[in-house]
Design an enzyme around this catalytic site. Structure first.
Site: not given
Ligand code: CMP
Ligand code: ZN
Ligand code: MG
Length: 606
Positions: A288, A290-292
């Site tokens: 989590h 900045l790239v995300h």
């Molecule tokens: P977030 O980016 O806050 O919101 C989407 C969520 O999906 C992310 O956090 C993770 O908790 C979950 N998530 C994303 N990718 C995966 C993955 N490959 N496997 C399990 N959980 C994931």
């Molecule tokens: Zn996210």
């Molecule tokens: Mg989120």
């Protein structure tokens, strides 16, 4: 030619919206004025910098050596030449014949784009007026409770750990479903929107290639791939020296002409984007970060632009959607909502255990947008601000994964009704899908994201262990079944989400297609000729999901073999396997690899 009044500023009005060239365009020069790297956009600096930087600006003003008018470089070269002429006009040094030849060239370049686009439209609309056929209905319109969705998962289909994780993370009791009045979509002149959209997009891309000044060339090159589904955001981040979020945000706000439309001050925009990056970097998260943020924003843009959903939206809605994507995980702590709740963190206290992180992402980023130096919203009217804020709040709150099943259920419900789809719900689903889209991208990207996410989960597991808390599902670095978890995530979360989103886009865009057809303006790029009654969306994610799932299946088989081998090895080390002593751990059966966490609370986390 006598010196005309200084029109350099007015003539810099190139940019993009509905076929008009607007001021910002992509030629804006980013000037670092101090160590805080303020953004500055000035047409005069733009004029001279572009002119000086290009050989077309320094040669004589003949047009013979310029590229043919219908080539991709033509508009780029043309803009440079015109800037050069503007500069020289100020000094009174442009012979009339040169001015004539160059204007002639410029007009031809513009005409070639215009003719090109309109003829595409005409060719593809021949014999295209047909009576609309009934809109296909989803085969999966059966409504179920979110708990039912999970109970459909066969007990043996996934390991207990994965099942527990699905339950813990993606469900909760939802009493607070927000319903809004159904809004009738207002279509603009659809044919014009499509025509202009395509034309502007091409002009944009051409112009974009010329803003090599303060965007490093490698970044500029990569930004050209922003419309691609499997855009490599990691490559962008490397080329951008760790500033992928800033460039993605800047590029998209320019691309949709929002900087001009909402009079966003360039140094405030720069400050806002840099502060966003700092917030995303605060907890040094493997996933989590900045790239995300950049990845999700680019993916949202891909969906809006490739589906042409953007034409269904007002500028303000596009603006809110891009900002929502940019901020959606701002200051993420690298731990889940559930961790906040279990540890009674400050955030959990503040937000009463409800959408803890999501509330923080929104609150903290609005605080920045309200600050004097980063107020990118200061030219919004009171009404616009209210609408923008409501939309951003709704979209980001809907990224709380515990809302997932409820969200899909609500959308399926809406798909089965004759009414139009609520825009807020539609955009929330787009953002949610973008947020979980990496398993639907190229394997190299998905694999890398998965490793990073699991590393973040494992770090949380380490902390839980230290705190004497049960280790959350998927957070035990010793025992987590990675491949199985990904198969479960794809099967039960990502695939259904993208299926519903595809149906939603079809429902929204089919009427748009009909309207377009009635104006005889269907573009080949937008609609599939083979089935003219139904909008056909390109769905690059479908193949990626299938490929990635197979890869994980192969991996799961290998992992199972490896576990068996280790188990046998362990057994052979113990002389008498019946007499367990204190120093030898009993092997853990594969399907019970992680302790079951009580998820009866139904409280989820990310
Ligand atoms: P977030 O980016 O806050 O919101 C989407 C969520 O999906 C992310 O956090 C993770 O908790 C979950 N998530 C994303 N990718 C995966 C993955 N490959 N496997 C399990 N959980 C994931
Ligand atoms: Zn996210
Ligand atoms: Mg989120």
């Amino acid at each position: 030619v006598a010196n005309p009044p200084d029109r350099a500023k007015d003539d810099s009005s190139v940019g993009a919206k509905n076929g008009q060239l607007s001021r910002a365009g992509s030629l804006t020069v980013l000037r670092r004025t101090n160590s805080k790297s303020k953004l500055a956009s000035s047409s005069s600096s733009r004029t001279s910098s572009i002119a000086e930087s290009d050989s077309y600006a320094s040669v004589d003003l003949g047009t013979d050596k310029l590229p043919p008018i219908d080539t991709p470089e033509a508009s780029h070269v043309c803009s440079i030449r015109l800037r050069n002429i503007l500069r020289r006009i100020q000094n009174g040094e442009v012979p009339k014949e040169d001015l004539y030849k160059n204007l002639e060239y410029a007009a031809s370049v513009l005409e070639s784009v215009y003719v090109d686009e309109t003829s595409t439209v005409k060719d593809t609309t021949k014999n295209s007026i047909e009576p609309p056929t009934p809109q296909p209905k989803s085969s999966k319109e059966r409504l179920t409770d979110e708990d039912d969705e999970l109970s459909e998962v066969e007990p043996d289909a996934v390991p207990t750990e994965v099942r527990d994780w699905l339950a813990l993370t993606f469900t909760r009791s939802m009493n607070n479903v927000r319903r809004r009045g159904q809004e009738k979509p207002k279509f603009r002149s659809v044919a014009h929107a499509i025509r202009a959209g395509i034309m502007v997009d091409r002009i944009y891309r051409r112009l974009s290639s010329s803003s090599t000044l303060h965007i490093p060339p490698a970044v500029l090159q990569l930004l050209k791939g922003m419309d691609d589904w499997s855009f490599d955001v990691f490559a962008l981040n490397s080329a951008a020296d760790g500033h992928s979020l800033k460039y993605v945000g800047y590029e998209l706000l320019q691309k949709y002409d929002l900087v001009t439309k909402y009079k966003i001050n360039s140094s405030m925009l720069d400050s806002f984007l840099l502060q966003l990056e700092a917030g995303y970097s605060k907890y040094k998260n493997p996933y989590h970060n900045l790239v995300h943020g950049a990845d999700v924003t680019q993916t949202v843009h891909n969906i809006l632009s490739q589906s042409k959903l953007a034409h269904w939206l007002t500028d303000l809605e596009v603006f809110a959607t891009i900002v929502a994507a940019l901020i959606h995980d701002f200051e993420h702590t690298g731990t889940t909502n559930n961790f906040h709740i279990q540890t009674g963190s400050e955030f959990a206290l503040l937000y009463n255990d409800k959408a803890v992180l999501e509330n923080h992402h929104i609150c903290a980023s609005f605080r920045i947008m309200r600050s004097e130096e980063s107020n990118i919203l200061n030219h919004l009217s009171r009404e616009e601000y209210r609408e923008f804020r409501a939309l951003v709040i709704e979209m980001v709150l809907a990224t709380d994964m515990s809302f997932h099943f409820q969200q899909l259920k609500n959308m399926k419900n809406l798909l089965g009704m004759p009414e139009n789809i609520d825009k807020q719900k539609a955009l929330s689903l787009v953002l949610h899908c973008a947020d979980i889209s990496h398993p639907a991208k190229d394997w190299s990207l998905h694999h890398r994201w998965t490793n990073q996410l699991l590393e973040e989960f494992f770090k949380q597991g380490d902390r839980e262990q230290e705190l004497g808390l049960p280790i959350s599902p998927l957070c035990d670095r010793e025992k987590t079944l990675v491949a199985e978890s990904q198969i479960g995530f794809i099967d039960f979360i990502v695939d259904p989400s993208f299926t519903v989103m595809t149906e939603m886009l079809e429902k929204i865009l089919t009427p748009l297609q009909k309207a377009a057809r009635s104006e005889e303006a269907i573009s080949e790029e937008v609609f599939d000729k083979s089935d003219k009654s139904k909008y056909v969306l390109s769905t690059p994610w479908a193949d990626c999901l299938a490929i990635n799932k197979n890869k994980w299946k192969e991996q799961a088989a290998k992992d199972a073999e490896e576990r068996k081998r280790k188990e046998a090895e362990e057994k052979s080390k113990v002389p008498n396997s019946n007499t367990n002593n204190n120093t030898t751990k009993a092997p853990v059966p594969a399907d019970k690899a992680t302790p079951v966490v009580n998820c009866s609370t139904g409280k989820g986390g990310n």
